[in-house]
Design a protein around this motif. Structure first.
Motif, PDB file in Angstrom:
ATOM      1  N   GLU A   1     -26.811  37.085 -28.090  1.00 11.62           N
ATOM      2  CA  GLU A   1     -25.980  36.382 -29.066  1.00 11.62           C
ATOM      3  C   GLU A   1     -25.478  37.348 -30.139  1.00 11.62           C
ATOM      4  O   GLU A   1     -26.256  38.021 -30.816  1.00 11.62           O
ATOM      5  CB  GLU A   1     -26.760  35.247 -29.718  1.00 11.62           C
ATOM      6  N   GLY A   2     -24.163  37.427 -30.293  1.00  9.92           N
ATOM      7  CA  GLY A   2     -23.558  38.280 -31.301  1.00  9.92           C
ATOM      8  C   GLY A   2     -23.643  39.758 -31.008  1.00  9.92           C
ATOM      9  O   GLY A   2     -23.288  40.584 -31.856  1.00  9.92           O
ATOM     10  N   ARG A   3     -24.077  40.134 -29.822  1.00 13.00           N
ATOM     11  CA  ARG A   3     -24.265  41.539 -29.470  1.00 13.00           C
ATOM     12  C   ARG A   3     -23.227  42.003 -28.450  1.00 13.00           C
ATOM     13  O   ARG A   3     -22.885  41.281 -27.523  1.00 13.00           O
ATOM     14  CB  ARG A   3     -25.651  41.782 -28.858  1.00 13.00           C
ATOM     15  N   SER A   4     -22.771  43.226 -28.630  1.00 16.36           N
ATOM     16  CA  SER A   4     -21.910  43.862 -27.634  1.00 16.36           C
ATOM     17  C   SER A   4     -22.694  44.883 -26.813  1.00 16.36           C
ATOM     18  O   SER A   4     -22.142  45.520 -25.923  1.00 16.36           O
ATOM     19  CB  SER A   4     -20.726  44.558 -28.318  1.00 16.36           C
ATOM     20  N   ALA A   5     -23.989  45.018 -27.116  1.00 13.68           N
ATOM     21  CA  ALA A   5     -24.856  45.944 -26.392  1.00 13.68           C
ATOM     22  C   ALA A   5     -26.301  45.488 -26.572  1.00 13.68           C
ATOM     23  O   ALA A   5     -26.636  44.801 -27.541  1.00 13.68           O
ATOM     24  CB  ALA A   5     -24.693  47.372 -26.905  1.00 13.68           C
ATOM     25  N   LEU A   6     -27.144  45.876 -25.604  1.00 14.15           N
ATOM     26  CA  LEU A   6     -28.565  45.548 -25.663  1.00 14.15           C
ATOM     27  C   LEU A   6     -29.381  46.834 -25.678  1.00 14.15           C
ATOM     28  O   LEU A   6     -29.157  47.712 -24.845  1.00 14.15           O
ATOM     29  CB  LEU A   6     -28.973  44.712 -24.449  1.00 14.15           C
ATOM     30  N   ASP A   7     -30.326  46.928 -26.608  1.00 17.52           N
ATOM     31  CA  ASP A   7     -31.228  48.072 -26.608  1.00 17.52           C
ATOM     32  C   ASP A   7     -32.481  47.721 -25.802  1.00 17.52           C
ATOM     33  O   ASP A   7     -32.609  46.612 -25.258  1.00 17.52           O
ATOM     34  CB  ASP A   7     -31.573  48.510 -28.030  1.00 17.52           C
ATOM     35  N   LEU A   8     -33.416  48.644 -25.715  1.00 14.44           N
ATOM     36  CA  LEU A   8     -34.602  48.441 -24.894  1.00 14.44           C
ATOM     37  C   LEU A   8     -35.421  47.255 -25.385  1.00 14.44           C
ATOM     38  O   LEU A   8     -35.924  46.465 -24.578  1.00 14.44           O
ATOM     39  CB  LEU A   8     -35.454  49.714 -24.876  1.00 14.44           C
ATOM     40  N   ALA A   9     -35.541  47.105 -26.696  1.00 14.57           N
ATOM     41  CA  ALA A   9     -36.325  45.993 -27.234  1.00 14.57           C
ATOM     42  C   ALA A   9     -35.712  44.654 -26.852  1.00 14.57           C
ATOM     43  O   ALA A   9     -36.419  43.716 -26.465  1.00 14.57           O
ATOM     44  CB  ALA A   9     -36.434  46.120 -28.756  1.00 14.57           C
ATOM     45  N   ALA A  10     -34.378  44.563 -26.943  1.00 14.85           N
ATOM     46  CA  ALA A  10     -33.708  43.311 -26.588  1.00 14.85           C
ATOM     47  C   ALA A  10     -33.817  43.025 -25.092  1.00 14.85           C
ATOM     48  O   ALA A  10     -34.050  41.880 -24.681  1.00 14.85           O
ATOM     49  CB  ALA A  10     -32.240  43.369 -27.009  1.00 14.85           C
ATOM     50  N   LEU A  11     -33.653  44.058 -24.281  1.00  9.89           N
ATOM     51  CA  LEU A  11     -33.783  43.879 -22.839  1.00  9.89           C
ATOM     52  C   LEU A  11     -35.190  43.421 -22.470  1.00  9.89           C
ATOM     53  O   LEU A  11     -35.366  42.527 -21.631  1.00  9.89           O
ATOM     54  CB  LEU A  11     -33.463  45.184 -22.114  1.00  9.89           C
ATOM     55  N   THR A  12     -36.181  44.023 -23.096  1.00 10.72           N
ATOM     56  CA  THR A  12     -37.561  43.640 -22.814  1.00 10.72           C
ATOM     57  C   THR A  12     -37.799  42.191 -23.209  1.00 10.72           C
ATOM     58  O   THR A  12     -38.395  41.415 -22.447  1.00 10.72           O
ATOM     59  CB  THR A  12     -38.541  44.559 -23.569  1.00 10.72           C
ATOM     60  N   GLU A  13     -37.324  41.807 -24.386  1.00  9.85           N
ATOM     61  CA  GLU A  13     -37.472  40.422 -24.832  1.00  9.85           C
ATOM     62  C   GLU A  13     -36.759  39.462 -23.884  1.00  9.85           C
ATOM     63  O   GLU A  13     -37.290  38.411 -23.514  1.00  9.85           O
ATOM     64  CB  GLU A  13     -36.914  40.271 -26.246  1.00  9.85           C
ATOM     65  N   GLY A  14     -35.549  39.832 -23.481  1.00 11.78           N
ATOM     66  CA  GLY A  14     -34.777  38.970 -22.595  1.00 11.78           C
ATOM     67  C   GLY A  14     -35.397  38.820 -21.222  1.00 11.78           C
ATOM     68  O   GLY A  14     -35.435  37.719 -20.656  1.00 11.78           O
ATOM     69  N   LEU A  15     -35.882  39.917 -20.668  1.00 10.75           N
ATOM     70  CA  LEU A  15     -36.503  39.857 -19.348  1.00 10.75           C
ATOM     71  C   LEU A  15     -37.853  39.147 -19.401  1.00 10.75           C
ATOM     72  O   LEU A  15     -38.245  38.467 -18.446  1.00 10.75           O
ATOM     73  CB  LEU A  15     -36.640  41.261 -18.768  1.00 10.75           C
ATOM     74  N   ARG A  16     -38.551  39.269 -20.523  1.00  7.55           N
ATOM     75  CA  ARG A  16     -39.798  38.521 -20.694  1.00  7.55           C
ATOM     76  C   ARG A  16     -39.499  37.015 -20.701  1.00  7.55           C
ATOM     77  O   ARG A  16     -40.215  36.225 -20.077  1.00  7.55           O
ATOM     78  CB  ARG A  16     -40.473  38.925 -22.004  1.00  7.55           C
ATOM     79  N   SER A  17     -38.424  36.639 -21.390  1.00  6.87           N
ATOM     80  CA  SER A  17     -38.034  35.234 -21.422  1.00  6.87           C
ATOM     81  C   SER A  17     -37.584  34.752 -20.044  1.00  6.87           C
ATOM     82  O   SER A  17     -37.890  33.625 -19.635  1.00  6.87           O
ATOM     83  CB  SER A  17     -36.896  35.035 -22.438  1.00  6.87           C
ATOM     84  N   ALA A  18     -36.858  35.616 -19.311  1.00 14.03           N
ATOM     85  CA  ALA A  18     -36.427  35.268 -17.959  1.00 14.03           C
ATOM     86  C   ALA A  18     -37.621  35.036 -17.051  1.00 14.03           C
ATOM     87  O   ALA A  18     -37.651  34.084 -16.253  1.00 14.03           O
ATOM     88  CB  ALA A  18     -35.533  36.374 -17.396  1.00 14.03           C
ATOM     89  N   LEU A  19     -38.620  35.897 -17.163  1.00  5.17           N
ATOM     90  CA  LEU A  19     -39.850  35.746 -16.390  1.00  5.17           C
ATOM     91  C   LEU A  19     -40.517  34.415 -16.708  1.00  5.17           C
ATOM     92  O   LEU A  19     -40.935  33.680 -15.798  1.00  5.17           O
ATOM     93  CB  LEU A  19     -40.799  36.908 -16.702  1.00  5.17           C
ATOM     94  N   ALA A  20     -40.626  34.095 -17.990  1.00  5.17           N
ATOM     95  CA  ALA A  20     -41.253  32.833 -18.387  1.00  5.17           C
ATOM     96  C   ALA A  20     -40.477  31.644 -17.834  1.00  5.17           C
ATOM     97  O   ALA A  20     -41.070  30.663 -17.362  1.00  5.17           O
ATOM     98  CB  ALA A  20     -41.344  32.755 -19.910  1.00  5.17           C
ATOM     99  N   GLY A  21     -39.153  31.723 -17.881  1.00  6.20           N
ATOM    100  CA  GLY A  21     -38.333  30.636 -17.366  1.00  6.20           C
ATOM    101  C   GLY A  21     -38.525  30.427 -15.879  1.00  6.20           C
ATOM    102  O   GLY A  21     -38.592  29.285 -15.400  1.00  6.20           O
ATOM    103  N   ILE A  22     -38.618  31.517 -15.138  1.00  6.70           N
ATOM    104  CA  ILE A  22     -38.831  31.430 -13.682  1.00  6.70           C
ATOM    105  C   ILE A  22     -40.199  30.827 -13.389  1.00  6.70           C
ATOM    106  O   ILE A  22     -40.342  29.993 -12.483  1.00  6.70           O
ATOM    107  CB  ILE A  22     -38.679  32.829 -13.049  1.00  6.70           C
ATOM    108  N   ARG A  23     -41.208  31.212 -14.156  1.00  6.08           N
ATOM    109  CA  ARG A  23     -42.551  30.657 -13.949  1.00  6.08           C
ATOM    110  C   ARG A  23     -42.564  29.161 -14.231  1.00  6.08           C
ATOM    111  O   ARG A  23     -43.169  28.373 -13.489  1.00  6.08           O
ATOM    112  CB  ARG A  23     -43.571  31.370 -14.833  1.00  6.08           C
ATOM    113  N   GLU A  24     -41.895  28.770 -15.305  1.00  9.40           N
ATOM    114  CA  GLU A  24     -41.861  27.353 -15.666  1.00  9.40           C
ATOM    115  C   GLU A  24     -41.111  26.532 -14.618  1.00  9.40           C
ATOM    116  O   GLU A  24     -41.543  25.434 -14.245  1.00  9.40           O
ATOM    117  CB  GLU A  24     -41.186  27.184 -17.032  1.00  9.40           C
ATOM    118  N   LEU A  25     -40.020  27.059 -14.143  1.00  8.78           N
ATOM    119  CA  LEU A  25     -39.196  26.321 -13.186  1.00  8.78           C
ATOM    120  C   LEU A  25     -39.863  26.215 -11.820  1.00  8.78           C
ATOM    121  O   LEU A  25     -39.930  25.136 -11.228  1.00  8.78           O
ATOM    122  CB  LEU A  25     -37.834  27.007 -13.033  1.00  8.78           C
ATOM    123  N   GLY A  26     -40.371  27.338 -11.319  1.00  9.57           N
ATOM    124  CA  GLY A  26     -40.914  27.352  -9.965  1.00  9.57           C
ATOM    125  C   GLY A  26     -42.385  27.013  -9.873  1.00  9.57           C
ATOM    126  O   GLY A  26     -42.885  26.713  -8.783  1.00  9.57           O
TER     127      GLY A  26
END
Length: 215
Positions: free
Chosen positions: A98-123
């Motif tokens: 949100e509001g970003r034109s680029a992602l740094d390592l911290a943001a990518l890690t946070e985003g992928l952690r959230s993606a992992l959690a979402g996949i676990r919750e869904l499946g």
């Protein structure tokens, strides 16, 4: 040194993954046929075609807009569990853009952690169940470890992709506990999971695209 993943590099990542999925359609179907319905490659190839069209025809305000649109393109074009799981992956990842034109390592890690959690919750799956979770879980664990040791973006993404590939390979010795494969019991052992294969492919494409941008 590459320290962020620009919106243009995100596009390159997505385009590279789409191309690789389409090229690997038959291979992914073959892997899936051993324990599932044999359509994982075909389903993802449909999604890849939809994402390609989206990237060609639209401009995006920020990374969140871009990844959320990709998520919806996948959900609307891919049937079965693959559409929901990959749609969830990109939708949860989009939140950090949100509001970003680029992602740094911290943001990518946070985003992928959230993606992992979402996949676990869904499946409702867990590591060791012989699913795509067995590729993304070790990748996120590897990224999180970057916070405790010096690692630039490219090194961290390379390590994460390697962890995903190791997790993919490890599914060959697992017994499936989810989906159609669970009905096979021990007969599901000896086959690499198709979902873990495509997820490892996605994460390796992320590293290669970031590396290419920094060359």
């Amino acid at each position: 040194m590459t320290t962020t993943l620009s919106q243009g590099t995100v596009t390159t990542w997505l385009e590279r993954f789409c191309a690789e999925v389409i090229a690997a359609e038959s291979h992914l179907n073959e892997l899936d046929a051993a324990t599932g319905d044999g359509e994982h490659g075909s389903n993802l190839a449909q999604g890849a075609a939809a994402v390609r069209a989206l990237l060609k025809d639209r401009e995006f305000g920020d990374v969140q807009d871009q990844l959320a649109a990709v998520a919806m393109a996948i959900v609307n074009s891919v049937g079965g569990a693959s559409g929901a799981l990959y749609g969830t992956f990109f939708l949860r990842l989009s939140d950090v853009g949100e509001g970003r034109s680029a992602l740094d390592l911290a943001a990518l890690t946070e985003g992928l952690r959230s993606a992992l959690a979402g996949i676990r919750e869904l499946g409702g799956s867990a590591p060791g169940d012989k699913t795509l979770l067995d590729a993304i879980h070790p990748a996120v664990t590897e990224l999180e470890s970057s916070a405790t040791r010096p690692a630039d973006l490219l090194t961290a993404l390379d390590r994460a992709a390697a962890a995903a590939e190791h997790g993919r390979d490890a599914t060959a010795s697992m017994v499936a506990r989810m989906g159609r494969g669970s009905y096979l019991g021990d007969r599901s052992r000896g086959h690499v999971d198709a979902g873990a294969t495509s997820m490892a492919m996605l994460l390796r494409c992320l590293h290669v695209s970031a590396e290419e941008a920094g060359a």
